[in-house]
Design a protein around this motif. Sequence first.
Motif, PDB file in Angstrom:
ATOM      1  N   VAL A 127      16.894 -13.505 -22.942  1.00 17.79           N
ATOM      2  CA  VAL A 127      17.300 -14.214 -21.727  1.00 17.79           C
ATOM      3  C   VAL A 127      18.796 -14.057 -21.509  1.00 17.79           C
ATOM      4  O   VAL A 127      19.525 -13.605 -22.393  1.00 17.79           O
ATOM      5  N   SER A 156      10.463 -13.271 -21.256  1.00 14.60           N
ATOM      6  CA  SER A 156      11.610 -13.685 -20.456  1.00 14.60           C
ATOM      7  C   SER A 156      11.103 -14.443 -19.225  1.00 14.60           C
ATOM      8  O   SER A 156       9.902 -14.718 -19.100  1.00 14.60           O
ATOM      9  N   GLY A 157      12.035 -14.750 -18.304  1.00 17.37           N
ATOM     10  CA  GLY A 157      11.691 -15.630 -17.193  1.00 17.37           C
ATOM     11  C   GLY A 157      11.450 -14.969 -15.861  1.00 17.37           C
ATOM     12  O   GLY A 157      11.261 -15.658 -14.852  1.00 17.37           O
ATOM     13  N   ASP A 163      16.977 -11.145 -17.277  1.00 14.83           N
ATOM     14  CA  ASP A 163      15.515 -11.260 -17.383  1.00 14.83           C
ATOM     15  C   ASP A 163      14.829  -9.986 -16.889  1.00 14.83           C
ATOM     16  O   ASP A 163      13.982  -9.401 -17.574  1.00 14.83           O
ATOM     17  N   ASN A 225      12.101 -23.311 -19.467  1.00 16.11           N
ATOM     18  CA  ASN A 225      12.776 -22.664 -20.594  1.00 16.11           C
ATOM     19  C   ASN A 225      12.274 -23.149 -21.952  1.00 16.11           C
ATOM     20  O   ASN A 225      12.316 -22.410 -22.937  1.00 16.11           O
ATOM     21  N   THR A 235      15.046 -16.541 -29.931  1.00 17.16           N
ATOM     22  CA  THR A 235      15.611 -16.311 -28.609  1.00 17.16           C
ATOM     23  C   THR A 235      16.928 -15.569 -28.727  1.00 17.16           C
ATOM     24  O   THR A 235      17.807 -15.966 -29.502  1.00 17.16           O
ATOM     25  N   SER A 246      20.141 -20.115 -19.525  1.00 20.60           N
ATOM     26  CA  SER A 246      19.657 -19.454 -20.741  1.00 20.60           C
ATOM     27  C   SER A 246      20.138 -20.183 -21.999  1.00 20.60           C
ATOM     28  O   SER A 246      19.502 -20.088 -23.053  1.00 20.60           O
ATOM     29  N   THR A 249      17.499 -22.569 -23.020  1.00 19.88           N
ATOM     30  CA  THR A 249      16.456 -21.925 -23.826  1.00 19.88           C
ATOM     31  C   THR A 249      16.905 -21.813 -25.277  1.00 19.88           C
ATOM     32  O   THR A 249      16.143 -22.119 -26.206  1.00 19.88           O
TER      33      THR A 249
END
Length: 386
Positions: A127, A156-157, A163, A225, A235, A246, A249
């Motif tokens: 991230v 990832s997002g 991402d 997250n 992560t 991020s 996260t």
Amino acid sequence: MTPAAGPADELLARVFLTRVVEPGDEAGGRWVRQRGAQEAVRLLRGGAPRPPGVSERRWTGLLARAERAEPQRDLEVARESGVRFVCPGDPEWPRQLEDLGDARPLGLWVRGRPSLRMWALRSVAVVGARACTAYGAHMAATLSAGLAERGWVVVSGGAYGVDGAAHRGALGAGGATVAVLACGVDRPYPRGHTELLTRIAGQGLVVGELPPGEHPTPSRFVLRNRVIAALTRGTVVVEAAHRSGSLVTARAAQRLGRHTMGVPGPVTSGLSAGVHELLRGDAVLVTDAAEVVELVGDMGELAPDRRGPVLPRDLLDAAARRVLAALPGSRGATADEIARGAQTTRDDAVARLYELRSLGYVERHGDGWKLTRQAMISVRGDRSRC
């Protein structure tokens, strides 16, 4: 006699609740844990009295959402989009999500063919900043491609910046990737990533807590997250400013006991300031996929030793290197002078000097010895690295 409820009833109840309770709502999660999903649905549908600890305003809002919830329709819409619903107790449910306690998802909407549970067992989150630099995009893509080549799933997002680069890096290497969205998985967001998310759904998985058609909000991005952190073994933050999402996260990963890693950047870059803050704490500095796998992988998955180039001088034994270092750089010297500088006997120094002459390091001038031109360049280079 009322028939016993089965798995289908539990699934419908949880689908209903994803339409009513916001992701990460610990009060709602606790209520479901204590009363059960089906009992929670009965109370919401029956307009039961407000439970203790729930404000009048919040209870009214939950009841209003419950009136509009149509779980059967949500499932039908999902099936038409190739989406399934996975909940606790299902064989595909990733058990590591239980680490979130009452904040665990009530269920997950999943688009794509692979098993979410199996993929999550060997996954890493990558991230970082949406408005990343070219360096950040390059590092995210390269690192993710390296992870994919080693058989790891990149999570990832699905956002712009790091991402997107992480997803593309994994896909480009022919590997596996998972996008965790803050909206309905049938609704690609951001719109500019529609093609990318479609490709991820075809080659990997698109996952989310919200039912079909739901839109993202700032709070939903933040709460999403925690799922990324809980799903994965660790992560990696590639670029992040001090207030980057991020970092949420990464901190969630730390709270959950997962590995937290950061890719360093220029100290003058505000987009790396958040990463450097993490690295000053408990996060581990990583520069490539091998170092990530060494941390999150199984015993024996070690990164290679990092060394500079091997120079011819490095192959000399210690005594010969001491004699070579004792020669002045700009003039010749006698064997006695060289022996004193190398802290050895004259006979040993002479023997080493003849050895060095055969290798092209020194040359004899009458009663003295002098470095060759090539040796002078080598010695200066060594001294400049000290």
